[in-house]
Design an enzyme around this catalytic site. Structure first.
Site, mmCIF file in Angstrom:
data_model
loop_
_atom_site.group_PDB
_atom_site.id
_atom_site.type_symbol
_atom_site.label_atom_id
_atom_site.label_comp_id
_atom_site.label_asym_id
_atom_site.label_seq_id
_atom_site.Cartn_x
_atom_site.Cartn_y
_atom_site.Cartn_z
ATOM 1 N N GLY A 99 -80.647 -94.966 -9.947
ATOM 2 C CA GLY A 99 -80.669 -94.457 -8.609
ATOM 3 C C GLY A 99 -79.641 -93.371 -8.443
ATOM 4 O O GLY A 99 -78.524 -93.364 -9.026
ATOM 5 N N GLU A 100 -79.777 -92.907 -7.395
ATOM 6 C CA GLU A 100 -78.763 -91.999 -6.914
ATOM 7 C C GLU A 100 -78.602 -91.724 -5.267
ATOM 8 O O GLU A 100 -79.743 -92.108 -4.807
ATOM 9 C CB GLU A 100 -79.066 -90.488 -7.264
ATOM 10 C CG GLU A 100 -77.959 -89.619 -6.925
ATOM 11 C CD GLU A 100 -78.087 -88.108 -7.434
ATOM 12 O OE1 GLU A 100 -78.611 -88.082 -8.690
ATOM 13 O OE2 GLU A 100 -77.785 -87.266 -6.584
ATOM 14 N N THR A 102 -76.064 -91.302 -1.432
ATOM 15 C CA THR A 102 -74.965 -90.437 -0.871
ATOM 16 C C THR A 102 -73.640 -90.927 -1.680
ATOM 17 O O THR A 102 -72.694 -89.758 -1.976
ATOM 18 C CB THR A 102 -74.697 -91.148 0.454
ATOM 19 O OG1 THR A 102 -75.988 -91.212 1.191
ATOM 20 C CG2 THR A 102 -73.895 -89.984 1.373
ATOM 21 N N PHE A 103 -73.369 -92.003 -2.107
ATOM 22 C CA PHE A 103 -71.998 -92.381 -2.782
ATOM 23 C C PHE A 103 -71.964 -91.986 -4.178
ATOM 24 O O PHE A 103 -70.770 -91.874 -4.810
ATOM 25 C CB PHE A 103 -72.042 -94.077 -2.516
ATOM 26 C CG PHE A 103 -71.208 -94.638 -1.672
ATOM 27 C CD1 PHE A 103 -70.590 -95.669 -1.871
ATOM 28 C CD2 PHE A 103 -71.558 -93.869 -0.368
ATOM 29 C CE1 PHE A 103 -69.814 -96.157 -0.563
ATOM 30 C CE2 PHE A 103 -70.938 -94.368 0.834
ATOM 31 C CZ PHE A 103 -70.067 -95.572 0.682
ATOM 32 N N GLY A 104 -73.095 -91.922 -4.964
ATOM 33 C CA GLY A 104 -72.907 -91.627 -6.274
ATOM 34 C C GLY A 104 -74.328 -92.016 -7.134
ATOM 35 O O GLY A 104 -75.284 -92.210 -6.489
ATOM 36 N N GLN A 105 -74.061 -92.541 -8.322
ATOM 37 C CA GLN A 105 -75.247 -92.840 -9.044
ATOM 38 C C GLN A 105 -75.062 -94.345 -9.484
ATOM 39 O O GLN A 105 -74.134 -94.686 -9.491
ATOM 40 C CB GLN A 105 -75.276 -92.039 -10.230
ATOM 41 C CG GLN A 105 -75.244 -90.394 -10.089
ATOM 42 C CD GLN A 105 -74.809 -89.634 -11.400
ATOM 43 O OE1 GLN A 105 -75.821 -89.406 -12.050
ATOM 44 N NE2 GLN A 105 -73.632 -89.412 -11.655
ATOM 45 N N VAL A 106 -76.371 -94.764 -9.773
ATOM 46 C CA VAL A 106 -76.290 -96.301 -10.185
ATOM 47 C C VAL A 106 -76.849 -96.247 -11.610
ATOM 48 O O VAL A 106 -77.975 -95.558 -11.734
ATOM 49 C CB VAL A 106 -77.181 -97.170 -9.200
ATOM 50 C CG1 VAL A 106 -77.101 -98.381 -9.660
ATOM 51 C CG2 VAL A 106 -76.542 -97.254 -7.568
ATOM 52 N N LYS A 121 -72.600 -98.834 -9.965
ATOM 53 C CA LYS A 121 -72.590 -97.780 -9.099
ATOM 54 C C LYS A 121 -71.346 -96.937 -9.277
ATOM 55 O O LYS A 121 -70.100 -97.219 -9.359
ATOM 56 C CB LYS A 121 -72.388 -98.572 -7.712
ATOM 57 C CG LYS A 121 -72.787 -97.481 -6.594
ATOM 58 C CD LYS A 121 -72.932 -98.256 -5.199
ATOM 59 C CE LYS A 121 -73.247 -97.692 -3.773
ATOM 60 N NZ LYS A 121 -73.411 -98.263 -3.016
ATOM 61 N N ASP A 217 -77.317 -100.644 7.822
ATOM 62 C CA ASP A 217 -78.203 -99.747 7.014
ATOM 63 C C ASP A 217 -79.244 -100.685 6.487
ATOM 64 O O ASP A 217 -79.687 -100.313 5.280
ATOM 65 C CB ASP A 217 -77.586 -98.957 6.217
ATOM 66 C CG ASP A 217 -78.158 -97.770 5.513
ATOM 67 O OD1 ASP A 217 -79.330 -97.318 6.566
ATOM 68 O OD2 ASP A 217 -78.241 -97.096 4.423
HETATM 69 N N1 LIG Z 1 -77.887 -104.092 -8.233
HETATM 70 C C1 LIG Z 1 -78.895 -103.171 -8.238
HETATM 71 N N2 LIG Z 1 -79.778 -103.490 -9.126
HETATM 72 C C2 LIG Z 1 -80.631 -102.325 -9.304
HETATM 73 N N3 LIG Z 1 -80.566 -101.420 -8.866
HETATM 74 C C3 LIG Z 1 -79.877 -101.026 -8.034
HETATM 75 C C4 LIG Z 1 -78.774 -101.657 -7.743
HETATM 76 N N4 LIG Z 1 -78.127 -101.308 -6.727
HETATM 77 C C5 LIG Z 1 -78.386 -100.124 -6.452
HETATM 78 N N5 LIG Z 1 -79.705 -99.800 -7.190
HETATM 79 C C6 LIG Z 1 -80.360 -98.720 -7.062
HETATM 80 O O1 LIG Z 1 -79.695 -97.624 -6.665
HETATM 81 C C7 LIG Z 1 -79.924 -96.856 -5.420
HETATM 82 C C8 LIG Z 1 -78.756 -96.353 -4.928
HETATM 83 O O2 LIG Z 1 -77.832 -97.562 -4.414
HETATM 84 P P1 LIG Z 1 -77.182 -97.730 -3.017
HETATM 85 O O3 LIG Z 1 -78.129 -97.635 -2.245
HETATM 86 O O4 LIG Z 1 -76.176 -98.930 -3.384
HETATM 87 O O5 LIG Z 1 -76.251 -96.088 -3.231
HETATM 88 P P2 LIG Z 1 -75.739 -95.242 -2.036
HETATM 89 O O6 LIG Z 1 -75.148 -94.401 -2.642
HETATM 90 O O7 LIG Z 1 -75.066 -96.246 -1.088
HETATM 91 O O8 LIG Z 1 -77.192 -94.917 -1.412
HETATM 92 P P3 LIG Z 1 -77.616 -94.607 0.101
HETATM 93 O O9 LIG Z 1 -77.152 -93.028 0.265
HETATM 94 O O10 LIG Z 1 -79.108 -94.554 0.056
HETATM 95 O O11 LIG Z 1 -77.166 -95.309 1.025
HETATM 96 C C9 LIG Z 1 -80.706 -97.986 -4.862
HETATM 97 O O12 LIG Z 1 -81.890 -97.300 -3.854
HETATM 98 C C10 LIG Z 1 -81.579 -98.748 -5.981
HETATM 99 O O13 LIG Z 1 -82.569 -98.075 -6.388
#
Ligand SMILES: Nc1ncnc2c1ncn2[C@@H]1O[C@H](COP(=O)(O)OP(=O)(O)OP(=O)(O)O)[C@@H](O)[C@H]1O
Length: 388
Positions: A99-100, A102-106, A121, A217
């Site tokens: 996933g991706e 605001t913070f970065g990529q997962v 992350k 959120d």
């Molecule tokens: N522990 C995990 N296991 C599997 N997938 C995950 C996990 N953590 C995050 N992801 C995937 O990565 C995506 C992004 O994670 P996260 O929401 O923590 O990032 P963010 O940068 O804070 O996103 P946003 O901008 O949506 O708040 C999630 O929507 C999910 O699909």
């Protein structure tokens, strides 16, 4: 070199579902000592980010087996550039991007030491996101310390700073509730299932609130199925039978866990900046009344209705229309609430009531609001008046 680009979703999202990011301003505290903690197995190197033509991650096939991959500049937004099969420190091997945000990529990675798949992350190399990530780490560690009986919050396994990217190692979870809805073509989930999901979600919220933490959120994307099973993905495995790369995940149970603690707010303080992703934003946030724990409960309500109906309840991008939708679904906003609206929200109110439909931006907008069913229709339970 063979580069492949990858996007976070197979399908286009039907609506923008991002929220403003301000939590680090309210939660971050003075930290010393461990701020730039490093994984001992890994050397951190910092370079000035240079501009690249696009922000998509580049996946390089067939890179190094051991050690770190060659240095690559971050993209223009500070995202880490990686290749499938790369090491992220010698301990973690990148299997794919999950996933991706605001913070970065997962990234899904294979943890050679723990011998398990983890989600990492990899935070953008930008100061404010790095700082916010440190707050998220604090929160995750606090939650883990207090979680004696499984709180429905994702567990942190480790964290480190790699090439100027904070990396948060998390337990690997399954698809999100939003993924379920999307894959189910936005059809409603059975009410009994929604009831069970609601129970678990409320348990999680109670756990966080008892620690004076407000998530801010909550949304279907941030609620993940807690279990996943690995089954061979023959399409991939026949071509590249490499460690950690030839499995796909399937949901296994209805146990859920909440993720994304980067916007967590301190419940002991009063706040009035804008929080939450639009569809799940509480009226007190929009009206500038100041918000607290209740904003999470509002989001939970919106999520449960969405699971029952299949569609987000308040599909709007405009404040007045949003408030009008709330009135349509739930009944009039109480006058004492409207009276407390701050200056920026005064324009939505005339003579103590919502300036609707007079203030509507268009006829179309009035029609959209009118089409919304009342809450009783969604839930088939008796209406309970004023919600503030
Ligand atoms: N522990 C995990 N296991 C599997 N997938 C995950 C996990 N953590 C995050 N992801 C995937 O990565 C995506 C992004 O994670 P996260 O929401 O923590 O990032 P963010 O940068 O804070 O996103 P946003 O901008 O949506 O708040 C999630 O929507 C999910 O699909």
């Amino acid at each position: 070199m063979d580069y492949v680009s990858e996007s976070s979703h197979g399908q286009l999202d039907r609506r923008p579902r991002k929220k403003p990011r301000l939590a680090w301003e309210s939660l971050s505290k003075d930290r010393s000592g461990d701020y730039f903690k490093e994984d001992p197995a890994n050397a951190t190197s910092c370079g000035s980010p240079r501009i690249l033509p696009d922000h998509t991650s580049l996946l390089l096939k067939g890179s190094l087996q051991k050690g770190s991959p060659p240095w690559r500049d971050d993209d223009k937004d500070g995202h880490y550039m990686f290749a499938v099969g790369d090491n992220l420190t010698p301990r973690y091997k990148i299997s794919r991007k999950i996933g991706e945000g605001t913070f970065g990529q997962v990234l899904e990675c294979w943890d050679r030491e723990a011998k398990e798949t983890v989600a990492i992350k990899v935070v953008r190399s930008i100061k404010k996101y790095r700082e916010s990530a440190m707050v998220e780490i604090d929160v995750l560690q606090l939650l883990s310390r207090h979680d004696k009986s499984g709180s429905h919050c994702v567990k942190i396994r480790n964290w480190f700073d790699y090439r100027n990217h904070i990396c948060i190692v998390l337990e690997m979870l399954g698809p999100s509730l939003y993924d379920f809805l999307r894959k189910n073509s936005y059809r409603p989930l059975p009410v009994d299932l929604v009831r069970e999901l609601g129970r678990q979600l409320l348990e999680c919220v109670a756990f966080m609130h008892n620690l004076n933490l407000i998530h801010t959120d909550l949304k279907p994307e941030n609620i993940l199925s807690s279990d996943y099973v690995k089954v061979p993905d023959y399409k991939v495995s026949s071509r590249s039978p490499r460690e950690g790369t030839y499995y796909k995940r399937l949901p296994k149970s209805i146990n859920i866990k909440v993720i994304d603690f980067g916007s967590m707010a301190n419940g002991l303080r009063k706040h009035n900046y804008i929080v939450s992703t639009r569809h799940y934003r509480a009226p007190e946030v929009i009206l500038g009344l100041g918000w607290s724990y209740a904003c999470d409960l509002w989001s939970v309500g919106c999520i449960l209705v969405e699971l029952c109906s299949g569609e987000a309840l308040f599909q709007t991008h405009e404040n007045l229309e949003h408030l009008a939708m709330m009135e349509r679904v739930l009944g009039p906003l109480p006058p004492h609430v409207l009276k407390r609206a701050d200056r920026s929200a005064e324009k939505y109110i005339r003579k103590g009531t919502l300036n609707w439909p007079e203030g509507a931006a268009s006829r179309e907008s009035i029609k959209i609001v009118q089409k919304l069913p009342r809450l009783q229709v969604f839930t088939r339970i008796p209406y309970r008046p004023p919600y503030l």
